[in-house]
Design a protein around this motif. Structure first.
Motif, PDB file in Angstrom:
ATOM      1  N   ILE A  54       0.852  -1.182   0.000  1.00 23.17           N
ATOM      2  CA  ILE A  54       0.000   0.000   0.000  1.00 23.17           C
ATOM      3  C   ILE A  54       0.893   1.239   0.000  1.00 23.17           C
ATOM      4  O   ILE A  54       1.740   1.395   0.880  1.00 23.17           O
ATOM      5  CB  ILE A  54      -0.929   0.064   1.233  1.00 23.17           C
ATOM      6  CG1 ILE A  54      -1.651  -1.269   1.443  1.00 23.17           C
ATOM      7  CG2 ILE A  54      -1.918   1.221   1.099  1.00 23.17           C
ATOM      8  CD1 ILE A  54      -2.606  -1.638   0.347  1.00 23.17           C
ATOM      9  N   HIS A  92      -1.947  -1.307  -4.099  1.00 21.86           N
ATOM     10  CA  HIS A  92      -2.811  -0.134  -4.083  1.00 21.86           C
ATOM     11  C   HIS A  92      -1.967   1.136  -4.010  1.00 21.86           C
ATOM     12  O   HIS A  92      -1.030   1.213  -3.210  1.00 21.86           O
ATOM     13  CB  HIS A  92      -3.761  -0.152  -2.879  1.00 21.86           C
ATOM     14  CG  HIS A  92      -4.803  -1.226  -2.960  1.00 21.86           C
ATOM     15  ND1 HIS A  92      -5.814  -1.219  -3.884  1.00 21.86           N
ATOM     16  CD2 HIS A  92      -4.965  -2.347  -2.215  1.00 21.86           C
ATOM     17  CE1 HIS A  92      -6.577  -2.285  -3.706  1.00 21.86           C
ATOM     18  NE2 HIS A  92      -6.082  -2.989  -2.708  1.00 21.86           N
ATOM     19  N   THR A 130      -4.921   3.514  -7.595  1.00 17.92           N
ATOM     20  CA  THR A 130      -6.156   2.805  -7.278  1.00 17.92           C
ATOM     21  C   THR A 130      -7.262   3.792  -6.945  1.00 17.92           C
ATOM     22  O   THR A 130      -8.417   3.601  -7.310  1.00 17.92           O
ATOM     23  CB  THR A 130      -5.937   1.884  -6.058  1.00 17.92           C
ATOM     24  OG1 THR A 130      -4.835   1.027  -6.297  1.00 17.92           O
ATOM     25  CG2 THR A 130      -7.191   1.065  -5.763  1.00 17.92           C
ATOM     26  N   LEU A 140      -7.189  -0.703   3.654  1.00 16.91           N
ATOM     27  CA  LEU A 140      -6.765  -1.520   2.516  1.00 16.91           C
ATOM     28  C   LEU A 140      -5.679  -2.504   2.932  1.00 16.91           C
ATOM     29  O   LEU A 140      -5.648  -3.647   2.458  1.00 16.91           O
ATOM     30  CB  LEU A 140      -6.251  -0.627   1.381  1.00 16.91           C
ATOM     31  CG  LEU A 140      -7.308   0.143   0.582  1.00 16.91           C
ATOM     32  CD1 LEU A 140      -6.631   1.085  -0.405  1.00 16.91           C
ATOM     33  CD2 LEU A 140      -8.247  -0.811  -0.162  1.00 16.91           C
ATOM     34  N   VAL A 147     -11.683  -1.670  -1.880  1.00 16.73           N
ATOM     35  CA  VAL A 147     -11.619  -0.211  -1.952  1.00 16.73           C
ATOM     36  C   VAL A 147     -12.903   0.402  -1.404  1.00 16.73           C
ATOM     37  O   VAL A 147     -12.864   1.382  -0.649  1.00 16.73           O
ATOM     38  CB  VAL A 147     -11.375   0.255  -3.400  1.00 16.73           C
ATOM     39  CG1 VAL A 147     -11.465   1.774  -3.509  1.00 16.73           C
ATOM     40  CG2 VAL A 147     -10.007  -0.224  -3.887  1.00 16.73           C
TER      41      VAL A 147
END
Length: 295
Positions: free
Chosen positions: A77, A103, A136, A161, A167
């Motif tokens: 992430i 992401h 994302t 996330l 999402v």
């Protein structure tokens, strides 16, 4: 079995007030049980009344920071905030293409919470062209009335996330979290109101001896720039304008309510001569002291 904490990489600027930027990311992610890793793109000198100066980190240093984190942890992430130079943008885009995190969240910050422009239009266009296709989620919340709240929302989404949510689920949970923060926050304001009142008090005491903004800033133990930010935010005017308006109000009072000559009034208000006073008064009021008195 205890859930393993997933690292989150935040790439953004530093805010010394901790209302936004790296500092706010760390606070929010930690509060929600996340683990923040950081890459700083820019250091700001700022107060709760606005940004005074940007010091952008060289792109080569940003690259070294990203590679150090990615080589060791490869977080899946990545949250991106303040990016102000094309060179730094290219470094970030290259890293995203190379390491392919699961992401990428972009917290768009073209304008600060105080209305300051954070990037050029050409930079914004480069971000739209190069960075957004790799993201994302792109965030652009109305953050003008709540310093850093959009930033905290993005950080919350990143944490959720990292816990494996979709999402949509992450956004829903983040909105719920932010709604509680809005209710609970005191919206850090600094000591602006107190400072503004102190400035007016000092002005009423010293206006005949000194009309220099630096003099009052020194009395208040702040920079002239910060004093200007405070007076514009609270009073809607620069310190010099407030000083001059206060002075002309005192001049009007003396001209209308006393029998003192224009020369006497000039000296009592601290002017070096009647001519100097007349020039100042005419600039402020559009007429001379004598014309004002007759009118």
């Amino acid at each position: 079995m205890k859930k393993r904490t997933q690292p989150i990489l935040t790439i953004t600027g530093s805010d010394p007030t901790s209302g936004s930027g790296i500092q706010a990311d760390i606070k929010t992610m930690t509060a929600l049980g996340g683990y923040a890793m950081t890459v700083i793109t820019s250091i700001t000198a700022q107060t709760t009344y606005g940004i005074q100066q940007f010091h952008d980190i060289p792109a080569s240093v940003v690259k070294e920071q990203i590679e150090a984190v990615m080589n060791d942890f490869q977080p899946r992430i990545v949250k991106i905030g303040m990016v102000r130079t094309i060179e730094t943008l290219e470094v970030i885009v290259s890293a995203l293409r190379k390491y392919r995190p699961e992401h990428v969240i972009y917290d768009a910050v073209p304008v600060s919470s105080q209305g300051e422009q954070m990037m050029s239009e050409s930079m914004a266009e480069a971000i739209r062209r190069e960075l957004l296709p790799l993201c994302t989620l792109v965030l652009r919340l109305d953050d003008r009335d709540m310093h850093g709240m959009a930033n905290r929302y993005a950080s919350a989404v990143a944490v959720y996330l990292s816990e494996g949510m979709t999402v949509e689920q992450a956004q829903q949970r983040a909105r719920k979290y932010i709604s509680t923060q809005i209710v609970r926050t005191s919206n850090l304001e600094g000591r602006g109101a107190e400072l503004y009142n102190s400035f007016l008090d000092h002005l009423s005491e010293h206006y005949t001896q000194n009309r220099d903004v630096h003099f009052y800033a020194d009395l208040l133990n702040v920079s002239s720039r910060y004093l200007a930010q405070v007076t514009r935010r609270i009073g809607g005017k620069a310190p010099k304008a407030i000083i001059d308006e206060y002075l002309v109000e005192q001049a009007e009072r003396q001209l209308l309510c006393t029998d003192k000559t224009v020369q006497q009034t000039a000296y009592e208000l601290g002017f070096s001569s009647q001519a100097h006073f007349t020039k100042f008064f005419k600039k402020m009021k559009g007429e001379s002291p004598k014309e004002f008195r007759k009118g």
